[in-house]
Design a protein around this motif. Sequence first.
Motif, short mmCIF file in Angstrom:
data_model
loop_
_atom_site.label_atom_id
_atom_site.label_comp_id
_atom_site.label_asym_id
_atom_site.label_seq_id
_atom_site.Cartn_x
_atom_site.Cartn_y
_atom_site.Cartn_z
N GLY A 24 2.75 -3.53 -8.86
CA GLY A 24 2.83 -3.02 -9.58
C GLY A 24 4.51 -2.27 -8.71
O GLY A 24 4.97 -1.41 -8.89
N PHE A 25 3.88 -2.71 -7.07
CA PHE A 25 4.59 -1.75 -6.18
C PHE A 25 6.02 -2.65 -6.11
O PHE A 25 5.93 -3.89 -5.45
CB PHE A 25 3.95 -1.80 -5.24
N PRO A 74 -4.34 -8.30 0.35
CA PRO A 74 -4.65 -6.68 0.32
C PRO A 74 -4.78 -5.35 -0.60
O PRO A 74 -5.61 -4.54 -0.81
CB PRO A 74 -5.32 -6.28 1.99
N VAL A 75 -3.29 -5.08 -0.35
CA VAL A 75 -2.28 -4.02 -1.65
C VAL A 75 -3.24 -4.24 -3.23
O VAL A 75 -3.42 -3.38 -3.36
CB VAL A 75 -1.15 -4.27 -1.26
N GLN A 76 -2.81 -5.36 -3.06
CA GLN A 76 -3.87 -5.49 -5.02
C GLN A 76 -4.93 -5.41 -4.62
O GLN A 76 -5.30 -4.91 -5.49
CB GLN A 76 -3.09 -7.28 -4.96
N THR A 100 -6.15 3.10 -4.08
CA THR A 100 -4.63 3.95 -3.90
C THR A 100 -3.76 3.86 -5.01
O THR A 100 -4.06 2.78 -5.62
CB THR A 100 -4.40 2.82 -2.31
N THR A 101 -3.25 4.80 -5.06
CA THR A 101 -2.25 4.52 -6.33
C THR A 101 -0.81 4.80 -5.87
O THR A 101 0.25 4.35 -6.25
CB THR A 101 -2.45 5.84 -6.77
N GLY A 102 -0.78 3.83 -4.36
CA GLY A 102 0.43 4.49 -3.94
C GLY A 102 1.40 5.33 -3.49
O GLY A 102 0.53 6.47 -3.01
N CYS A 104 5.78 2.55 -5.79
CA CYS A 104 6.25 3.05 -4.36
C CYS A 104 4.33 2.50 -2.98
O CYS A 104 3.76 2.96 -3.72
CB CYS A 104 7.22 3.75 -3.93
N PHE A 105 4.45 1.26 -2.76
CA PHE A 105 2.91 1.56 -1.92
C PHE A 105 3.44 2.13 -0.30
O PHE A 105 2.49 2.82 0.30
CB PHE A 105 2.98 0.07 -1.67
#
Length: 111
Positions: free
Chosen positions: A32-33, A45-47, A55-57, A62-63
């Motif tokens: 969703g980023f 890695p972000v996923q 993290t929630t961004g 936005c990340f």
Amino acid sequence: MRPSKWRPAAVVACGTIIAALLPINGANAVAGFGDVPADAFYAAPVQWLDDEGITTGTSPGCFSPLRSVTRGEFATFVWRESGKPNGGSEPFTDVNASDFFAEAVTWMAGE
């Protein structure tokens, strides 16, 4: 003022940079980023960070993958990955109890 022969190249370069920083199509975004393309080397890695609740961004959707991580954010990531354990007393004068990272820093300082 003299016209510069580099001005068109500078305009194109700036346009390219701005376009690269704009949110991408949601269908191609990760977790969703809108600023994390599915084909980016850091997409998996972000996923994982999102799936694990680490993290929630930086803001909704936005990340901010090009932004530096603060010490407080890093402490929070490690603390969340460790299961949000309880900490001790706060040894740092520059960390307020109301800071989002206060509990994480307190825990890390006690480890």
